[in-house]
Write a protein that holds these residues in place. Structure first.
Motif, PDB file in Angstrom:
ATOM      1  N   THR A   1       0.813  -1.222   0.000  1.00 19.53           N
ATOM      2  CA  THR A   1       0.000   0.000   0.000  1.00 19.53           C
ATOM      3  C   THR A   1       0.843   1.268   0.000  1.00 19.53           C
ATOM      4  OG1 THR A   1      -0.184  -0.174   2.415  1.00 19.53           O
ATOM      5  CG2 THR A   1      -1.989  -1.105   1.105  1.00 19.53           C
ATOM      6  N   GLY A   2       2.032   1.204  -0.553  1.00 17.24           N
ATOM      7  CA  GLY A   2       2.864   2.396  -0.667  1.00 17.24           C
ATOM      8  C   GLY A   2       3.653   2.736   0.576  1.00 17.24           C
ATOM      9  N   GLY A   3       3.744   1.828   1.514  1.00 22.66           N
ATOM     10  CA  GLY A   3       4.471   2.109   2.748  1.00 22.66           C
ATOM     11  C   GLY A   3       5.807   1.407   2.808  1.00 22.66           C
ATOM     12  N   ALA A   4       6.551   1.441   1.715  1.00 24.89           N
ATOM     13  CA  ALA A   4       7.802   0.693   1.627  1.00 24.89           C
ATOM     14  C   ALA A   4       8.814   1.119   2.685  1.00 24.89           C
ATOM     15  CB  ALA A   4       8.404   0.851   0.231  1.00 24.89           C
ATOM     16  N   ALA A   5       8.875   2.400   2.990  1.00 24.07           N
ATOM     17  CA  ALA A   5       9.855   2.883   3.965  1.00 24.07           C
ATOM     18  C   ALA A   5       9.565   2.301   5.350  1.00 24.07           C
ATOM     19  CB  ALA A   5       9.851   4.405   4.015  1.00 24.07           C
ATOM     20  N   ALA A   6       8.291   2.304   5.746  1.00 22.04           N
ATOM     21  CA  ALA A   6       7.919   1.738   7.045  1.00 22.04           C
ATOM     22  C   ALA A   6       8.103   0.232   7.050  1.00 22.04           C
ATOM     23  CB  ALA A   6       6.471   2.097   7.371  1.00 22.04           C
ATOM     24  N   ALA A   7       7.821  -0.423   5.924  1.00 29.22           N
ATOM     25  CA  ALA A   7       8.039  -1.865   5.827  1.00 29.22           C
ATOM     26  C   ALA A   7       9.518  -2.194   5.993  1.00 29.22           C
ATOM     27  CB  ALA A   7       7.524  -2.393   4.485  1.00 29.22           C
ATOM     28  N   LEU A   8      10.370  -1.380   5.402  1.00 27.37           N
ATOM     29  CA  LEU A   8      11.813  -1.601   5.516  1.00 27.37           C
ATOM     30  C   LEU A   8      12.265  -1.505   6.973  1.00 27.37           C
ATOM     31  CD1 LEU A   8      14.602  -1.967   4.214  1.00 27.37           C
ATOM     32  CD2 LEU A   8      14.707   0.536   3.960  1.00 27.37           C
ATOM     33  N   THR A   9      11.742  -0.536   7.692  1.00 24.49           N
ATOM     34  CA  THR A   9      12.094  -0.399   9.113  1.00 24.49           C
ATOM     35  C   THR A   9      11.765  -1.664   9.881  1.00 24.49           C
ATOM     36  OG1 THR A   9      11.779   2.004   9.057  1.00 24.49           O
ATOM     37  CG2 THR A   9      11.656   0.926  11.207  1.00 24.49           C
ATOM     38  N   ILE A  10      10.599  -2.242   9.610  1.00 26.25           N
ATOM     39  CA  ILE A  10      10.161  -3.434  10.340  1.00 26.25           C
ATOM     40  C   ILE A  10      11.043  -4.634  10.016  1.00 26.25           C
ATOM     41  CG2 ILE A  10       8.298  -5.131  10.576  1.00 26.25           C
ATOM     42  CD1 ILE A  10       6.320  -2.786  10.197  1.00 26.25           C
ATOM     43  N   ILE A  11      11.272  -4.899   8.739  1.00 27.15           N
ATOM     44  CA  ILE A  11      12.032  -6.112   8.413  1.00 27.15           C
ATOM     45  C   ILE A  11      13.490  -5.982   8.846  1.00 27.15           C
ATOM     46  CG2 ILE A  11      10.477  -6.851   6.592  1.00 27.15           C
ATOM     47  CD1 ILE A  11      12.389  -5.739   4.524  1.00 27.15           C
ATOM     48  N   ASN A  12      14.022  -4.772   8.829  1.00 31.62           N
ATOM     49  CA  ASN A  12      15.395  -4.595   9.310  1.00 31.62           C
ATOM     50  C   ASN A  12      15.473  -4.690  10.831  1.00 31.62           C
ATOM     51  OD1 ASN A  12      16.760  -4.465   6.911  1.00 31.62           O
ATOM     52  ND2 ASN A  12      16.706  -2.227   6.762  1.00 31.62           N
ATOM     53  N   GLN A  13      14.393  -4.294  11.509  1.00 30.64           N
ATOM     54  CA  GLN A  13      14.331  -4.449  12.959  1.00 30.64           C
ATOM     55  C   GLN A  13      14.445  -5.921  13.325  1.00 30.64           C
ATOM     56  OE1 GLN A  13      10.519  -3.342  14.552  1.00 30.64           O
ATOM     57  NE2 GLN A  13      11.169  -3.465  16.687  1.00 30.64           N
ATOM     58  N   ILE A  14      13.722  -6.779  12.618  1.00 32.10           N
ATOM     59  CA  ILE A  14      13.766  -8.212  12.904  1.00 32.10           C
ATOM     60  C   ILE A  14      15.119  -8.797  12.509  1.00 32.10           C
ATOM     61  CG2 ILE A  14      12.739 -10.453  12.367  1.00 32.10           C
ATOM     62  CD1 ILE A  14      10.086  -8.946  11.872  1.00 32.10           C
ATOM     63  N   ALA A  15      15.578  -8.459  11.312  1.00 31.31           N
ATOM     64  CA  ALA A  15      16.859  -8.989  10.838  1.00 31.31           C
ATOM     65  C   ALA A  15      17.999  -8.616  11.778  1.00 31.31           C
ATOM     66  CB  ALA A  15      17.136  -8.481   9.427  1.00 31.31           C
ATOM     67  N   THR A  16      18.005  -7.398  12.256  1.00 28.50           N
ATOM     68  CA  THR A  16      19.067  -6.941  13.156  1.00 28.50           C
ATOM     69  C   THR A  16      19.023  -7.696  14.484  1.00 28.50           C
ATOM     70  OG1 THR A  16      19.075  -4.748  12.136  1.00 28.50           O
ATOM     71  CG2 THR A  16      20.010  -4.935  14.352  1.00 28.50           C
ATOM     72  N   ALA A  17      17.820  -7.892  15.010  1.00 27.64           N
ATOM     73  CA  ALA A  17      17.684  -8.619  16.282  1.00 27.64           C
ATOM     74  C   ALA A  17      18.188 -10.053  16.171  1.00 27.64           C
ATOM     75  CB  ALA A  17      16.225  -8.612  16.723  1.00 27.64           C
ATOM     76  N   ARG A  18      18.131 -10.605  14.971  1.00 32.21           N
ATOM     77  CA  ARG A  18      18.560 -11.993  14.769  1.00 32.21           C
ATOM     78  C   ARG A  18      20.017 -12.096  14.300  1.00 32.21           C
ATOM     79  NH1 ARG A  18      14.587 -12.190  17.395  1.00 32.21           N
ATOM     80  NH2 ARG A  18      12.533 -12.808  16.660  1.00 32.21           N
ATOM     81  N   GLY A  19      20.667 -10.976  14.068  1.00 34.23           N
ATOM     82  CA  GLY A  19      22.025 -11.016  13.538  1.00 34.23           C
ATOM     83  C   GLY A  19      22.069 -11.355  12.069  1.00 34.23           C
ATOM     84  N   GLY A  20      20.967 -11.089  11.373  1.00 32.61           N
ATOM     85  CA  GLY A  20      20.878 -11.413   9.955  1.00 32.61           C
ATOM     86  C   GLY A  20      21.255 -10.248   9.066  1.00 32.61           C
ATOM     87  N   ALA A  21      21.248 -10.501   7.773  1.00 33.83           N
ATOM     88  CA  ALA A  21      21.545  -9.455   6.793  1.00 33.83           C
ATOM     89  C   ALA A  21      20.361  -8.498   6.703  1.00 33.83           C
ATOM     90  CB  ALA A  21      21.829 -10.077   5.437  1.00 33.83           C
ATOM     91  N   THR A  22      20.645  -7.213   6.603  1.00 35.89           N
ATOM     92  CA  THR A  22      19.585  -6.213   6.477  1.00 35.89           C
ATOM     93  C   THR A  22      19.290  -5.940   5.004  1.00 35.89           C
ATOM     94  OG1 THR A  22      21.226  -4.440   6.655  1.00 35.89           O
ATOM     95  CG2 THR A  22      20.113  -5.126   8.688  1.00 35.89           C
ATOM     96  N   TYR A  23      18.229  -5.181   4.781  1.00 30.98           N
ATOM     97  CA  TYR A  23      17.724  -4.917   3.440  1.00 30.98           C
ATOM     98  C   TYR A  23      17.887  -3.444   3.098  1.00 30.98           C
ATOM     99  CZ  TYR A  23      15.468  -9.426   4.379  1.00 30.98           C
ATOM    100  OH  TYR A  23      15.219 -10.733   4.707  1.00 30.98           O
ATOM    101  N   THR A  24      17.835  -3.147   1.816  1.00 32.88           N
ATOM    102  CA  THR A  24      17.955  -1.757   1.364  1.00 32.88           C
ATOM    103  C   THR A  24      16.634  -1.181   0.892  1.00 32.88           C
ATOM    104  OG1 THR A  24      18.563  -2.497  -0.875  1.00 32.88           O
ATOM    105  CG2 THR A  24      20.357  -2.079   0.702  1.00 32.88           C
ATOM    106  N   ALA A  25      15.599  -2.007   0.773  1.00 33.63           N
ATOM    107  CA  ALA A  25      14.298  -1.519   0.311  1.00 33.63           C
ATOM    108  C   ALA A  25      13.193  -2.361   0.927  1.00 33.63           C
ATOM    109  CB  ALA A  25      14.216  -1.582  -1.222  1.00 33.63           C
ATOM    110  N   GLY A  26      12.058  -1.707   1.186  1.00 36.10           N
ATOM    111  CA  GLY A  26      10.922  -2.395   1.785  1.00 36.10           C
ATOM    112  C   GLY A  26       9.974  -2.936   0.739  1.00 36.10           C
ATOM    113  N   THR A  27      10.505  -3.667  -0.224  1.00 32.77           N
ATOM    114  CA  THR A  27       9.680  -4.251  -1.273  1.00 32.77           C
ATOM    115  C   THR A  27       8.921  -5.468  -0.753  1.00 32.77           C
ATOM    116  OG1 THR A  27      11.446  -5.713  -2.019  1.00 32.77           O
ATOM    117  CG2 THR A  27      11.354  -3.501  -3.007  1.00 32.77           C
ATOM    118  N   LEU A  28       7.899  -5.851  -1.491  1.00 30.39           N
ATOM    119  CA  LEU A  28       7.141  -7.049  -1.123  1.00 30.39           C
ATOM    120  C   LEU A  28       8.037  -8.279  -1.139  1.00 30.39           C
ATOM    121  CD1 LEU A  28       4.528  -8.531  -0.422  1.00 30.39           C
ATOM    122  CD2 LEU A  28       3.998  -8.609  -2.875  1.00 30.39           C
TER     123      LEU A  28
END
Length: 453
Positions: A354-381
């Motif tokens: 729904t056009g909220g890619a920036a907020a989506a990116l924040t969420i998935i990077n929040q999880i990835a960081t907590a797990r020690g995983g690789a982060t993302y550069t875009a909040g794509t589907l």
């Protein structure tokens, strides 16, 4: 109370032995036994325990339904070690398939219990309302699971869902299938009713349906239904409650090994005396026992080297296994039905759509960081789905994550062989809906079979 619960379950179990119409609507004599017994708040609470207990069955969250969501995806495959889950892995269902019958029968038996609570003639009180709220939510959850497995929402040209049953022994032994849209309407109505009856201030036990678990389930349902704004709103209630948070990496690992999931909102609970025994999840995944299910190299290699989630798996000579998500081979580990991380990812997926890619990116990077995983550069589907895969792998979500987004199912594995397809099962194929069990077809003249069977 436990004695009463067992009596009610025994009464309802009689219906399982005499025909599929009885899963849907127990007979008149059973109605008399059950409705006369359910007359006090304590009775309602006991039957609610019975609804939860039914979810423990091997056919549902005890093993089969939970494992199937991954083995019927690109996450895992059946290796034929003991011939378990080959049918699911190959999408090779027939109308007499035991897995389809198990999901159908146990889900409708659980729904029958829920209807007994919802329609019981017991005066309203805080305790009674909470019991009824749980029953509404569990009725919705069971119908949602039935819709996911038997509904035609992912089949090209299909519109049929499943019968939405709201009465106990009403005399309608031949219910017709509601449309997919009608089933969703009823699920949402039941969840809203549950929320109206359950206080967010009540003490939360993750082994029982509760207010925030219902809101989390709402976010799942709205996401599946394509109502992204409502999925975000429901998720926000959980997120903004302040009751849940992401675990740090070490705590995350320790929670799985301890047998209770990280940041759970709702779990199907097992004990040393109430468990699936040898037919449990750990024995299916771990190489020290049945070991029928192997993780795909594609999934294992998707984890970054430092990702704590990778330590839940084990690699040996090119074979990948789940060894630390389910560890008790006696079956006492709880099954995590709804976790906080799913709620975050539900919101992220809805935002990405729904056009909220920036907020989506924040969420998935929040999880990835907590797990020690690789982060993302875009909040794509695609990135949200990638993080969903890493976080929720082997928890029964992957098939529906792919189907919900119109994706094909990759075919691979030592014995995986879907007739007519070499590399992938295309979205929209009739196999995306299981066959209605033949016993139900024989018993119910109003039942319509899914196409292809």
């Amino acid at each position: 109370m436990n004695k009463f619960k067992n009596i009610v379950l025994a009464v309802l179990a009689l219906s399982v032995s005499v025909g599929c119409e009885d899963y849907m609507e127990p007979s008149v004599d059973q109605e008399i036994l059950a409705t006369q017994a359910v007359s006090t708040p304590a009775d309602l609470e006991a039957v609610v325990l019975g609804i939860h207990d039914r979810l423990n069955s091997v056919a549902l969250y005890g093993r089969d339904m939970y494992v199937s969501g991954d083995v019927m995806s690109d996450n895992a495959f059946a290796n034929g070690a003991t011939n378990r889950f080959i049918t699911q892995a190959n999408f090779d269902f027939i109308t007499n398939n035991g897995y389809a019958l198990g999901v159908w029968a146990n889900s409708y038996a659980s729904i029958a219990n829920a209807n007994l609570v919802i329609n019981a003639d017991v005066a309203s009180s805080t305790a009674v309302d909470y019991s009824r709220g749980q029953a509404y939510a569990l009725r919705a959850l069971n119908h949602f699971n039935l819709l996911m497995w038997f509904g035609q929402q992912y089949v090209t040209g299909g519109t049929l869902g499943v019968p939405y049953v709201t009465t106990y022994a009403s005399g309608n032994l031949y219910p017709s299938r509601n449309t997919v849209a009608e089933v969703y309407t009823n699920i949402i109505a039941d969840l809203n009713e549950a929320i109206s009856l359950m206080s967010p201030e009540a003490t939360v036990n993750v082994g029982y349906m509760n207010y925030y678990a219902v809101k989390a389930l709402q976010s799942r349902v709205y996401l599946a239904n394509g109502n992204n704004a409502e999925a975000i709103a429901a998720a926000d209630v959980v997120i903004n409650s302040g009751k849940y948070s992401l675990m740090a990496a070490t705590a995350y690992f320790d929670a799985w090994v301890a047998g209770s999931g990280p940041s759970s909102l709702f779990e199907v609970a097992f004990t040393s005396v109430d468990r699936p025994g040898t037919d449990n999840i750990a024995r299916i995944y771990r190489p020290t026992n049945y070991g029928d299910i192997e993780v795909s190299a594609d999934l294992y290699n998707a984890y970054a080297a430092g990702d704590i989630r990778k330590t839940l798996y084990e690699e040996s000579n090119g074979t990948y296994r789940v060894v630390n998500k389910y560890v008790d081979e006696l079956g006492s580990d709880n099954v995590r039905v709804i976790r906080y991380e799913e709620v975050l990812l539900n919101k992220a997926e809805a935002l990405a759509k729904t056009g909220g890619a920036a907020a989506a990116l924040t969420i998935i990077n929040q999880i990835a960081t907590a797990r020690g995983g690789a982060t993302y550069t875009a909040g794509t589907l695609d990135n949200v789905l990638a993080e969903r895969r890493l976080e929720l792998a082997m928890e029964g979500h992957r098939l529906f994550d792919l189907a919900r987004n119109g994706k094909n199912i990759a075919l691979f594995g030592s014995i995986r062989n879907v007739p007519g397809f070499a590399t992938s099962l295309p979205f929209g194929n009739y196999r995306f809906a299981l066959p209605i069990p033949q016993a139900e077809m024989d018993a119910n003249s109003n039942m319509v079979q899914n196409s292809g069977y």
